[in-house]
Structure formats: C-alpha cells, structure tokens
Design an enzyme around this catalytic site. Sequence first.
Site, PDB file in Angstrom:
ATOM      1  N   HIS A 154      16.741 -18.047   2.341  1.00  0.00           N
ATOM      2  CA  HIS A 154      15.612 -18.891   2.740  1.00  0.00           C
ATOM      3  C   HIS A 154      15.776 -19.535   4.109  1.00  0.00           C
ATOM      4  O   HIS A 154      14.823 -20.117   4.630  1.00  0.00           O
ATOM      5  CB  HIS A 154      15.278 -19.888   1.626  1.00  0.00           C
ATOM      6  CG  HIS A 154      14.786 -19.147   0.411  1.00  0.00           C
ATOM      7  ND1 HIS A 154      13.742 -18.251   0.484  1.00  0.00           N
ATOM      8  CD2 HIS A 154      15.227 -19.116  -0.870  1.00  0.00           C
ATOM      9  CE1 HIS A 154      13.558 -17.705  -0.708  1.00  0.00           C
ATOM     10  NE2 HIS A 154      14.446 -18.209  -1.548  1.00  0.00           N
ATOM     11  N   THR A 183      13.423 -13.403  -7.699  1.00  0.00           N
ATOM     12  CA  THR A 183      13.807 -12.503  -8.796  1.00  0.00           C
ATOM     13  C   THR A 183      13.440 -13.168 -10.119  1.00  0.00           C
ATOM     14  O   THR A 183      13.926 -14.249 -10.424  1.00  0.00           O
ATOM     15  CB  THR A 183      15.324 -12.232  -8.734  1.00  0.00           C
ATOM     16  OG1 THR A 183      15.678 -11.971  -7.389  1.00  0.00           O
ATOM     17  CG2 THR A 183      15.704 -11.063  -9.605  1.00  0.00           C
ATOM     18  N   ARG A 204      15.532  -7.318   0.788  1.00  0.00           N
ATOM     19  CA  ARG A 204      14.424  -6.816  -0.039  1.00  0.00           C
ATOM     20  C   ARG A 204      13.766  -5.595   0.604  1.00  0.00           C
ATOM     21  O   ARG A 204      13.796  -5.443   1.821  1.00  0.00           O
ATOM     22  CB  ARG A 204      13.371  -7.911  -0.219  1.00  0.00           C
ATOM     23  CG  ARG A 204      13.759  -8.956  -1.232  1.00  0.00           C
ATOM     24  CD  ARG A 204      12.641  -9.961  -1.409  1.00  0.00           C
ATOM     25  NE  ARG A 204      12.866 -10.783  -2.579  1.00  0.00           N
ATOM     26  CZ  ARG A 204      12.411 -10.507  -3.792  1.00  0.00           C
ATOM     27  NH1 ARG A 204      11.665  -9.443  -4.004  1.00  0.00           N
ATOM     28  NH2 ARG A 204      12.685 -11.307  -4.797  1.00  0.00           N
ATOM     29  N   HIS A 243      20.642 -18.808 -10.409  1.00  0.00           N
ATOM     30  CA  HIS A 243      19.181 -18.825 -10.274  1.00  0.00           C
ATOM     31  C   HIS A 243      18.612 -20.174 -10.716  1.00  0.00           C
ATOM     32  O   HIS A 243      18.821 -20.614 -11.844  1.00  0.00           O
ATOM     33  CB  HIS A 243      18.476 -17.712 -11.056  1.00  0.00           C
ATOM     34  CG  HIS A 243      17.213 -17.282 -10.351  1.00  0.00           C
ATOM     35  ND1 HIS A 243      16.070 -18.030 -10.383  1.00  0.00           N
ATOM     36  CD2 HIS A 243      16.946 -16.221  -9.553  1.00  0.00           C
ATOM     37  CE1 HIS A 243      15.150 -17.437  -9.641  1.00  0.00           C
ATOM     38  NE2 HIS A 243      15.660 -16.347  -9.122  1.00  0.00           N
ATOM     39  N   GLY A 291      20.970 -20.746  -3.961  1.00  0.00           N
ATOM     40  CA  GLY A 291      20.333 -20.600  -2.666  1.00  0.00           C
ATOM     41  C   GLY A 291      19.310 -21.663  -2.335  1.00  0.00           C
ATOM     42  O   GLY A 291      19.545 -22.540  -1.509  1.00  0.00           O
ATOM     43  N   ASN A 325      23.472 -18.538  -1.189  1.00  0.00           N
ATOM     44  CA  ASN A 325      22.452 -17.558  -0.807  1.00  0.00           C
ATOM     45  C   ASN A 325      21.658 -18.115   0.389  1.00  0.00           C
ATOM     46  O   ASN A 325      21.042 -19.180   0.276  1.00  0.00           O
ATOM     47  CB  ASN A 325      21.548 -17.308  -2.021  1.00  0.00           C
ATOM     48  CG  ASN A 325      20.470 -16.283  -1.734  1.00  0.00           C
ATOM     49  OD1 ASN A 325      19.866 -16.305  -0.668  1.00  0.00           O
ATOM     50  ND2 ASN A 325      20.209 -15.405  -2.674  1.00  0.00           N
ATOM     51  N   ARG A 353       7.679 -17.722  11.562  1.00  0.00           N
ATOM     52  CA  ARG A 353       7.209 -17.570  12.947  1.00  0.00           C
ATOM     53  C   ARG A 353       7.638 -16.248  13.574  1.00  0.00           C
ATOM     54  O   ARG A 353       7.421 -16.037  14.754  1.00  0.00           O
ATOM     55  CB  ARG A 353       7.755 -18.725  13.798  1.00  0.00           C
ATOM     56  CG  ARG A 353       7.061 -20.035  13.566  1.00  0.00           C
ATOM     57  CD  ARG A 353       5.617 -19.944  14.072  1.00  0.00           C
ATOM     58  NE  ARG A 353       4.901 -21.171  13.826  1.00  0.00           N
ATOM     59  CZ  ARG A 353       4.825 -22.191  14.677  1.00  0.00           C
ATOM     60  NH1 ARG A 353       5.450 -22.120  15.822  1.00  0.00           N
ATOM     61  NH2 ARG A 353       4.138 -23.255  14.385  1.00  0.00           N
ATOM     62  N   GLU A 396      22.893  -8.594  -2.439  1.00  0.00           N
ATOM     63  CA  GLU A 396      21.959  -8.500  -3.564  1.00  0.00           C
ATOM     64  C   GLU A 396      20.961  -7.389  -3.258  1.00  0.00           C
ATOM     65  O   GLU A 396      20.390  -7.361  -2.161  1.00  0.00           O
ATOM     66  CB  GLU A 396      21.256  -9.855  -3.721  1.00  0.00           C
ATOM     67  CG  GLU A 396      20.406  -9.952  -4.949  1.00  0.00           C
ATOM     68  CD  GLU A 396      19.852 -11.353  -5.148  1.00  0.00           C
ATOM     69  OE1 GLU A 396      20.472 -12.340  -4.703  1.00  0.00           O
ATOM     70  OE2 GLU A 396      18.787 -11.449  -5.762  1.00  0.00           O
ATOM     71  N   GLU A 407      26.124 -11.286 -13.874  1.00  0.00           N
ATOM     72  CA  GLU A 407      25.630 -12.604 -13.476  1.00  0.00           C
ATOM     73  C   GLU A 407      24.517 -12.979 -14.440  1.00  0.00           C
ATOM     74  O   GLU A 407      23.506 -12.276 -14.550  1.00  0.00           O
ATOM     75  CB  GLU A 407      25.103 -12.576 -12.040  1.00  0.00           C
ATOM     76  CG  GLU A 407      24.498 -13.923 -11.642  1.00  0.00           C
ATOM     77  CD  GLU A 407      24.081 -14.001 -10.175  1.00  0.00           C
ATOM     78  OE1 GLU A 407      24.602 -13.232  -9.361  1.00  0.00           O
ATOM     79  OE2 GLU A 407      23.235 -14.848  -9.866  1.00  0.00           O
ATOM     80  N   ARG A 448      11.191  -9.327   3.568  1.00  0.00           N
ATOM     81  CA  ARG A 448      10.402 -10.550   3.781  1.00  0.00           C
ATOM     82  C   ARG A 448      11.221 -11.692   4.378  1.00  0.00           C
ATOM     83  O   ARG A 448      10.670 -12.587   4.969  1.00  0.00           O
ATOM     84  CB  ARG A 448       9.742 -11.002   2.471  1.00  0.00           C
ATOM     85  CG  ARG A 448      10.718 -11.473   1.435  1.00  0.00           C
ATOM     86  CD  ARG A 448      10.032 -12.129   0.250  1.00  0.00           C
ATOM     87  NE  ARG A 448       9.346 -11.165  -0.595  1.00  0.00           N
ATOM     88  CZ  ARG A 448       9.086 -11.388  -1.879  1.00  0.00           C
ATOM     89  NH1 ARG A 448       9.424 -12.549  -2.427  1.00  0.00           N
ATOM     90  NH2 ARG A 448       8.497 -10.483  -2.612  1.00  0.00           N
ATOM     91  N   HIS A 495      19.928 -11.171   0.114  1.00  0.00           N
ATOM     92  CA  HIS A 495      19.143 -10.170  -0.615  1.00  0.00           C
ATOM     93  C   HIS A 495      18.269  -9.430   0.399  1.00  0.00           C
ATOM     94  O   HIS A 495      17.319 -10.004   0.937  1.00  0.00           O
ATOM     95  CB  HIS A 495      18.281 -10.889  -1.661  1.00  0.00           C
ATOM     96  CG  HIS A 495      17.494  -9.967  -2.540  1.00  0.00           C
ATOM     97  ND1 HIS A 495      16.707 -10.421  -3.581  1.00  0.00           N
ATOM     98  CD2 HIS A 495      17.362  -8.618  -2.558  1.00  0.00           C
ATOM     99  CE1 HIS A 495      16.126  -9.396  -4.182  1.00  0.00           C
ATOM    100  NE2 HIS A 495      16.498  -8.292  -3.579  1.00  0.00           N
TER     101      HIS A 495
END
Length: 249
Positions: free
Chosen positions: A10, A101, A45, A198, A220, A7, A18, A70, A151, A49, A43
């Site tokens: 991040h 999540t 969202r 997760h 991730g 994942n 920035r 996702e 999952e 974000r 993912h």
Amino acid sequence: MVELGVNIDHVATVRQARKTVEPDPVEAALEAQRAGAEGITCHLREDRRHINDEDVRRLSKRIQAKLNFEMAATSEMVAIACEIRPHMAMLVPESRQELTTEGGLDVCAQRSKLSPIVQTLENAGLIVSAFIDAVPDQIDAAAEIGFSVCEVHTGSYAEIFLSPPSTQRTEALAQEIALIQQAGKRIKESGMRFNAGHGLTHANVAPIAAIPGLAELHIGHSIVSRSLLVGMYESVAEMKSKIEQATAQ
Ligand code: PXP
C-alpha cells in the site's frame, strides 16, 4: 520469537494514485527492515495495481530481510518467482474485482493444478507457502502436495474485532482464535511452518501473536496506515513491540 513480515503493497498504492515515483516501496521496506522487520512482503498482482515488476526486482536486490513474494498460481508469476528467487513464494487466490485477498486458497479443489507449481518453485530453491482458511482439509491437502508453510487467514477474526463490544463478539472472537490455534497445531503436526495474517492491526494483533507454535505474522495495511502518522520506522517498531509483549506473556 514470532517474526514480522511487513507488506509494503500500500506504499505503492499511494504512488499509483498519481502514477508517479513517490512514495517508494523499496525505501519503505528499508525503513521497516531498520525497525526490525524480519521479512518484507509484496504482492505482484496480475493487474499491477500497486507493486510493479521493477519494484520486485529492486526489493530483491536491496533488502537483506527475507523477501516474501505473494503471487497467484499462474505461469506468469511462477516464471517471475523463479527468476527473482525470493526467500518465499506465498500462493494466494486472486481476482481482479477484489479490494484485497478475500479468502484462502482452495487447495483441496486445485490439487492437480497446484502440485506441479509447488514442485517448480521448490526446485528453484524457494520455500512455498499456501494462504488458507483455518480448515483441516485444506491443511491436509497442502501437506499432501508439498507446501512447506501454511499461512492461516485471520480476516474473519479481524472483521469480528471491528464489531461493537457485546457478549456475542467476545464469544465469536474466542471461537476464531480457537480455530486458528487448532489449525496451527495441525499445520505443525503435518511438519509445516505455521504463519498467519490478514487484517491484523496494532489493536488486534496480541491474541493472534500469542498462539503457540506461530512462526511469522504478515501485516500490511495497518502498518502502512499508521506510518502516515508516525513514520514507517515507528509504526513497525510499535507492531514489533506488541508482538513481543504478546509472546512474552
Ligand atoms: N497475508 C496475505 C496472504 C495477504 O494477501 C495479505 C494482504 O495482501 C496480508 C497477509 C496482509 O494483510 P493486511 O494488509 O490486511 O495486513
């Protein structure tokens, strides 16, 4: 072999700190793929974000690894999934306030809402996965409405793993692993593919990777965190090696 889906959300989180163009999650995905990742997860969202729409489009064009999209069960995301056509659509619950999540999808309580969404995504040729807690009723409901993958949420296991060593911790970890294992057995018996993820890290992945019948792990934060120190290629290669060792035993 248990497959690894990396994942890369991040990587985009750092970029968005920035609101600039680097680091590029697509470049990170290509590096993860080069290190042996069988899948790449992102993912998108509702609040965008980290990953944005353009990232998803670029990922779908540039990576050869399986793209796992996702998504929340919303009409906006269903339309994007049907347009992009990733390998898999992974349905998760989503709320704006959460850091990540937090729990599994309540499939039992949302059968009538989820059923047509699963159908639409399948009709578009996607494999559809439900992110669920290790609860028998949730697995049965997922099978009933046509998911082909579950999952299992490993967040509780990961939380307990972080607590200081004690007999209580050892017992609680064994209990969590047993729950995930039983869930995996039920998922497989219902004819679905058994994935998990997760909160998994280089340190805690082995006991989960060793669970019989597991097909795929989605990881991730830990991989991206370690990549800051050793690079994405090395971080993914280390995770692959931990998974391989655990499954070989
Ligand atoms: N699987 C699902 C369904 C997730 O929502 C996440 C987090 O985005 C992951 C796996 C990966 O979790 P982590 O970042 O803690 O490895």
